[in-house]
Scaffold this motif. Structure first.
Motif, PDB file in Angstrom:
ATOM      1  N   LEU A  72       0.777  -1.331  -0.113  1.00  0.00           N
ATOM      2  CA  LEU A  72       0.098   0.075   0.011  1.00  0.00           C
ATOM      3  C   LEU A  72       0.766   1.121  -0.131  1.00  0.00           C
ATOM      4  CD1 LEU A  72      -2.916   1.242   0.130  1.00  0.00           C
ATOM      5  CD2 LEU A  72      -2.629   1.136   2.886  1.00  0.00           C
ATOM      6  N   LEU A  73       0.685   2.091  -1.031  1.00  0.00           N
ATOM      7  CA  LEU A  73       1.646   3.166  -1.259  1.00  0.00           C
ATOM      8  C   LEU A  73       0.688   4.470  -0.828  1.00  0.00           C
ATOM      9  CD1 LEU A  73       3.466   2.114  -4.501  1.00  0.00           C
ATOM     10  CD2 LEU A  73       4.130   1.622  -1.946  1.00  0.00           C
ATOM     11  N   LEU A  74       0.946   5.092   0.208  1.00  0.00           N
ATOM     12  CA  LEU A  74       0.282   6.428   0.500  1.00  0.00           C
ATOM     13  C   LEU A  74       0.974   7.689   0.813  1.00  0.00           C
ATOM     14  CD1 LEU A  74      -1.978   4.576   3.238  1.00  0.00           C
ATOM     15  CD2 LEU A  74      -2.886   5.246   1.012  1.00  0.00           C
ATOM     16  N   HIS A  75       2.365   7.648   0.241  1.00  0.00           N
ATOM     17  CA  HIS A  75       3.270   8.573   0.321  1.00  0.00           C
ATOM     18  C   HIS A  75       2.585   9.944  -0.437  1.00  0.00           C
ATOM     19  CE1 HIS A  75       4.896   6.339  -2.936  1.00  0.00           C
ATOM     20  NE2 HIS A  75       5.382   7.500  -3.288  1.00  0.00           N
ATOM     21  N   SER A  76       3.110  10.999   0.098  1.00  0.00           N
ATOM     22  CA  SER A  76       2.770  12.391  -0.491  1.00  0.00           C
ATOM     23  C   SER A  76       1.095  12.347  -0.561  1.00  0.00           C
ATOM     24  CB  SER A  76       3.549  12.457  -1.786  1.00  0.00           C
ATOM     25  OG  SER A  76       4.814  12.144  -1.763  1.00  0.00           O
ATOM     26  N   ASN A  77       0.392  12.405   0.463  1.00  0.00           N
ATOM     27  CA  ASN A  77      -1.047  12.708   0.600  1.00  0.00           C
ATOM     28  C   ASN A  77      -1.054  13.841   1.610  1.00  0.00           C
ATOM     29  OD1 ASN A  77      -3.023  11.072  -0.858  1.00  0.00           O
ATOM     30  ND2 ASN A  77      -1.396   9.519  -0.681  1.00  0.00           N
ATOM     31  N   ARG A  78      -2.254  13.784   2.347  1.00  0.00           N
ATOM     32  CA  ARG A  78      -2.369  15.006   3.376  1.00  0.00           C
ATOM     33  C   ARG A  78      -2.814  14.263   4.810  1.00  0.00           C
ATOM     34  NH1 ARG A  78      -5.886  19.158  -0.207  1.00  0.00           N
ATOM     35  NH2 ARG A  78      -4.093  19.489  -1.706  1.00  0.00           N
ATOM     36  N   ILE A  79      -2.430  13.106   5.091  1.00  0.00           N
ATOM     37  CA  ILE A  79      -2.474  12.239   6.279  1.00  0.00           C
ATOM     38  C   ILE A  79      -1.776  13.071   7.521  1.00  0.00           C
ATOM     39  CG2 ILE A  79      -2.511  10.326   7.596  1.00  0.00           C
ATOM     40  CD1 ILE A  79      -2.769   8.980   4.596  1.00  0.00           C
ATOM     41  N   ALA A  80      -2.505  13.611   8.605  1.00  0.00           N
ATOM     42  CA  ALA A  80      -1.892  14.463   9.646  1.00  0.00           C
ATOM     43  C   ALA A  80      -1.789  13.684  10.855  1.00  0.00           C
ATOM     44  CB  ALA A  80      -2.570  15.772   9.555  1.00  0.00           C
ATOM     45  N   LYS A  81      -2.812  12.738  11.036  1.00  0.00           N
ATOM     46  CA  LYS A  81      -2.861  12.301  12.399  1.00  0.00           C
ATOM     47  C   LYS A  81      -2.817  10.651  12.390  1.00  0.00           C
ATOM     48  CE  LYS A  81      -5.379  16.154  14.364  1.00  0.00           C
ATOM     49  NZ  LYS A  81      -6.581  16.421  15.006  1.00  0.00           N
ATOM     50  N   ALA A  82      -2.048   9.860  13.394  1.00  0.00           N
ATOM     51  CA  ALA A  82      -2.304   8.717  13.354  1.00  0.00           C
ATOM     52  C   ALA A  82      -3.898   7.887  13.148  1.00  0.00           C
ATOM     53  CB  ALA A  82      -1.605   7.991  14.536  1.00  0.00           C
ATOM     54  N   ALA A  83      -4.509   8.819  13.832  1.00  0.00           N
ATOM     55  CA  ALA A  83      -6.122   8.341  13.916  1.00  0.00           C
ATOM     56  C   ALA A  83      -6.688   8.236  12.569  1.00  0.00           C
ATOM     57  CB  ALA A  83      -6.878   9.554  14.954  1.00  0.00           C
ATOM     58  N   SER A  84      -6.226   8.963  11.723  1.00  0.00           N
ATOM     59  CA  SER A  84      -6.437   9.079  10.040  1.00  0.00           C
ATOM     60  C   SER A  84      -6.505   7.774   9.351  1.00  0.00           C
ATOM     61  CB  SER A  84      -5.822  10.289   9.386  1.00  0.00           C
ATOM     62  OG  SER A  84      -6.322  11.472  10.209  1.00  0.00           O
ATOM     63  N   TYR A  85      -5.461   7.101   9.978  1.00  0.00           N
ATOM     64  CA  TYR A  85      -5.102   5.648   9.333  1.00  0.00           C
ATOM     65  C   TYR A  85      -4.850   4.543  10.138  1.00  0.00           C
ATOM     66  CZ  TYR A  85      -0.144   6.270  10.952  1.00  0.00           C
ATOM     67  OH  TYR A  85       1.150   6.578  11.696  1.00  0.00           O
ATOM     68  N   SER A  86      -5.577   4.705  11.400  1.00  0.00           N
ATOM     69  CA  SER A  86      -5.437   3.520  12.441  1.00  0.00           C
ATOM     70  C   SER A  86      -6.197   2.277  12.158  1.00  0.00           C
ATOM     71  CB  SER A  86      -6.013   4.104  13.569  1.00  0.00           C
ATOM     72  OG  SER A  86      -7.490   4.406  13.662  1.00  0.00           O
ATOM     73  N   GLY A  87      -7.236   2.488  11.081  1.00  0.00           N
ATOM     74  CA  GLY A  87      -7.875   1.379  10.623  1.00  0.00           C
ATOM     75  C   GLY A  87      -6.907   0.337   9.772  1.00  0.00           C
ATOM     76  N   LEU A  88      -5.738   0.761   9.386  1.00  0.00           N
ATOM     77  CA  LEU A  88      -4.924  -0.203   8.513  1.00  0.00           C
ATOM     78  C   LEU A  88      -4.658  -1.221   9.200  1.00  0.00           C
ATOM     79  CD1 LEU A  88      -2.206   2.496   6.884  1.00  0.00           C
ATOM     80  CD2 LEU A  88      -4.257   1.231   5.787  1.00  0.00           C
ATOM     81  N   GLY A  89      -4.705  -1.290  10.433  1.00  0.00           N
ATOM     82  CA  GLY A  89      -4.478  -2.488  11.163  1.00  0.00           C
ATOM     83  C   GLY A  89      -5.282  -3.790  10.992  1.00  0.00           C
ATOM     84  N   GLY A  90      -6.347  -3.358  10.347  1.00  0.00           N
ATOM     85  CA  GLY A  90      -7.467  -4.375   9.763  1.00  0.00           C
ATOM     86  C   GLY A  90      -6.905  -5.062   8.548  1.00  0.00           C
ATOM     87  N   ALA A  91      -5.795  -4.669   7.960  1.00  0.00           N
ATOM     88  CA  ALA A  91      -5.465  -5.450   6.668  1.00  0.00           C
ATOM     89  C   ALA A  91      -4.571  -6.452   6.949  1.00  0.00           C
ATOM     90  CB  ALA A  91      -4.528  -4.376   5.890  1.00  0.00           C
TER      91      ALA A  91
END
Length: 137
Positions: free
Chosen positions: A77-96
């Motif tokens: 999963l390549l998500l570099h160079s976006n606008r993700i500012a907080k860990a809470a914004s991507y915490s769901g990734l633990g489900g992958a």
């Protein structure tokens, strides 16, 4: 039809939504870099996806754990160079369940204290984060 598409590249096309991409149910590799995507929620239908490149978009928030759990084959999963500012914004990734490689560098969150340790703890199956082997600091 679209259900037969296995490889998809739609880069730099100014896309602001995923359109008919959810109909590509057998897609294994999707490259969608350098667009204007801010939401990927409809992509939960892509259960065969192994690589998803969403780099250089305008994503600030990612879907919850239920979404990522549906992408059972996703490894890269390549998500570099976006606008993700907080860990809470991507915490769901633990489900992958199969996620092994993740890029989040060049997002505002990547300069936060404990970013790497927190991300590795959220994504327990991760082997590589931002080009560095997990465990190597």
């Amino acid at each position: 039809g679209l259900e037969e598409v296995a490889f998809l590249y739609v880069g730099g096309k100014q896309l602001n939504d995923v359109g008919d991409l959810p109909l590509c149910i057998n897609c294994e590799f999707a490259w969608l870099p350098s667009n204007l995507l801010s939401s990927i929620a409809p992509l939960s239908t892509l259960r065969h996806l192994r690589l998803l490149d969403l780099s250089h978009n305008v994503l600030a928030f990612l879907p919850n754990e239920v979404f990522w759990r549906s992408l059972v084959s996703l490894q890269h999963l390549l998500l570099h160079s976006n606008r993700i500012a907080k860990a809470a914004s991507y915490s769901g990734l633990g489900g992958a369940p199969s996620l092994r490689l993740l890029t989040l560098h060049d997002n505002p969150v990547s300069s936060a204290p404990f970013y790497r340790a927190l991300t590795v703890s959220l994504c327990s199956h991760l082997l590589c984060l931002d080009g560095a082997i997990v465990g190597d600091q």
